[in-house]
Scaffold this active site. Structure first.
Site, PDB file in Angstrom:
ATOM      1  N   LYS A 162       0.809  -1.221   0.000  1.00 27.55           N
ATOM      2  CA  LYS A 162       0.000   0.000   0.000  1.00 27.55           C
ATOM      3  C   LYS A 162       0.845   1.275   0.000  1.00 27.55           C
ATOM      4  CE  LYS A 162      -0.651   0.270   4.957  1.00 27.55           C
ATOM      5  NZ  LYS A 162      -1.250  -0.436   6.070  1.00 27.55           N
ATOM      6  N   ARG A 202      -7.417  -0.048  16.909  1.00 31.73           N
ATOM      7  CA  ARG A 202      -7.839   0.261  15.546  1.00 31.73           C
ATOM      8  C   ARG A 202      -8.868  -0.809  15.213  1.00 31.73           C
ATOM      9  NH1 ARG A 202      -3.895   1.065  10.361  1.00 31.73           N
ATOM     10  NH2 ARG A 202      -4.412  -1.127  10.059  1.00 31.73           N
TER      11      ARG A 202
HETATM   12  C1  LIG Z   1      -0.380  -1.284   6.550  1.00 30.75           C
HETATM   13  C2  LIG Z   1      -0.738  -2.529   7.211  1.00 30.75           C
HETATM   14  C3  LIG Z   1       0.248  -3.496   7.455  1.00 30.75           C
HETATM   15  C4  LIG Z   1       1.707  -3.292   7.112  1.00 30.75           C
HETATM   16  O1  LIG Z   1       2.315  -2.484   8.064  1.00 30.75           O
HETATM   17  P1  LIG Z   1       3.899  -2.174   8.027  1.00 30.75           P
HETATM   18  O2  LIG Z   1       4.135  -1.426   9.268  1.00 30.75           O
HETATM   19  O3  LIG Z   1       4.158  -1.397   6.796  1.00 30.75           O
HETATM   20  O4  LIG Z   1       4.579  -3.492   8.010  1.00 30.75           O
HETATM   21  C5  LIG Z   1      -0.142  -4.672   8.053  1.00 30.75           C
HETATM   22  N1  LIG Z   1      -1.435  -4.888   8.400  1.00 30.75           N
HETATM   23  C6  LIG Z   1      -2.404  -3.988   8.188  1.00 30.75           C
HETATM   24  C7  LIG Z   1      -3.811  -4.300   8.597  1.00 30.75           C
HETATM   25  C8  LIG Z   1      -2.092  -2.777   7.590  1.00 30.75           C
HETATM   26  O5  LIG Z   1      -3.066  -1.885   7.380  1.00 30.75           O
END
Ligand SMILES: *Cc1c(COP(=O)(O)O)cnc(C)c1O
Length: 361
Positions: free
Chosen positions: A38, A132
């Site tokens: 993302k 969250r």
């Molecule tokens: C963005 C995201 C991740 C990845 O997080 P990083 O800190 O970039 O490894 C993992 N799980 C969810 C639900 C996310 O939204």
């Protein structure tokens, strides 16, 4: 002549090597990885580098990014990281697995899966303190019961997400809680949960220090792969490349000017009233990069440069410690927020440095 600027130089081989090292490391304790795309707007060549490095699944929070990767011919299973709602129909059509926390949403997914004659797989996210997304533990059993009753939906696993909203650290206690929930649910409902996804790049220290990772067998990694660090304290992970991404901007003005503006001081472009220190006449340089491209606080200059101001399209650098001339280039490394913004900006050219291909997204 220099290539187009601003541009972000991306080393796919460094991303591939980071993924490889992390895949091997986590696999030592039985943990597989989802590569999270993302922050790079689902850039297909970056997803490919992650797959070459050993991830079995690609995860993204946006359906648009997933479609982009699929259209580029990536055929590995995809995971939607953000719980869907109005996009349910397209999710069922295009995504293999989604993370979920609301029964109404799973009902919609079930409806569309039935219409499309498909089974949609879900990972149920559990709330473990970060506040969250996640089903509260006291509601989990009922939630699983209802989900199991819905046609064309398969619960493939459960997961949790920490260190995002509340900044809660993954540790033995919350990870053990997740494992215990897996055992309880498997017993109560006589099901097998295949994927137990314990978190993200913040899980590194827990992983390193834990003797026993319990039932956790998956992590979803973005930042560690892309920027080479964990995210509890943003410490470097040994052996990983930390500058797979470099932002390059060009100097468009270089002059000696007074350090005090002249005239009556009012609000600047962003509504702030600044104060200035008289440091006499100083050399200064302007680079063609601004807040529309990147949060200026996300930039880490590779050369020792001092920023003295920024607006939407310009950053002003103090020029005393260097000799920047018009046309010179300045390089920055980026933090996660900076990477996210730059990759999303239509103004920054994306250049892959180790395969000679250039591409403006
Ligand atoms: C963005 C995201 C991740 C990845 O997080 P990083 O800190 O970039 O490894 C993992 N799980 C969810 C639900 C996310 O939204």
């Amino acid at each position: 002549m220099n290539p187009f600027a601003p541009r972000i130089e991306i080393s796919l081989s460094q991303i591939r090597e980071n993924t490889q090292i992390l895949s091997d490391l986590y696999l030592e304790k039985g943990i597989s990885l989802m590569g999270v795309t993302k922050a790079v707007l689902g850039e297909p060549s970056i997803a490919k580098a992650m797959i070459e490095g050993g991830v079995q699944l690609i995860a993204d929070s946006r359906i648009e990014n997933i479609l982009k990767m699929k259209n580029a011919g990536i055929s590995i299973p995809f995971v939607l990281l953000r719980t869907p709602l109005s996009q349910a129909e397209s999710i069922v059509e295009n995504v293999d697995i989604s993370l979920n926390t609301e029964i109404e949403t799973i009902k919609r997914l079930s409806h569309h899966a039935k219409t499309q004659n498909k089974t949609h797989q879900v990972i149920i996210m559990v709330e473990l303190g970060d506040l969250r997304e996640g089903v509260m533990l006291c509601d989990l059993s009922q939630f699983i019961r209802e989900t199991l009753s819905l046609p064309n939906i398969k619960i493939i696993g459960i997961g949790c997400n920490l260190a995002c909203y509340g900044g809660i650290k993954p540790d033995d206690k919350n990870m053990r809680e997740l494992s215990e929930q897996v055992d309880l649910l498997e017993n109560e409902f006589q099901i097998d949960l295949e994927i137990i996804s314990g978190g993200n790049s913040a899980n590194y220290e827990w992983f390193k220090s834990s003797q026993n990772v319990g039932r956790v067998n998956n992590l979803r990694l973005g930042e560690s792969i892309l920027l080479g660090c964990e995210t509890v304290g943003r410490k470097a992970i040994p052996g990983l490349h930390r500058s797979a991404f470099q932002l390059v901007a060009e100097v468009i003005e270089s002059k000696k000017k007074p350090s005090l503006p002249s005239g009556e001081i009012c609000q600047d472009a962003f509504g702030n009233v600044s104060s200035f220190l008289d440091r006499g006449i100083r050399k200064r340089a302007i680079i063609a990069l601004g807040r529309q491209d990147v949060p200026v606080s996300s930039l880490k200059s590779i050369d020792p440069l001092r920023m003295i101001g920024s607006s939407s399209d310009h950053i002003i650098l103090d020029g005393e410690s260097h000799n920047l001339e018009v046309g010179d280039e300045v390089r920055f490394s980026l933090d996660y927020g900076g990477l996210l913004a730059v990759m999303t900006s239509p103004f920054v050219m994306k250049q892959f440095t180790d395969c000679n291909s250039q591409k403006a997204i």
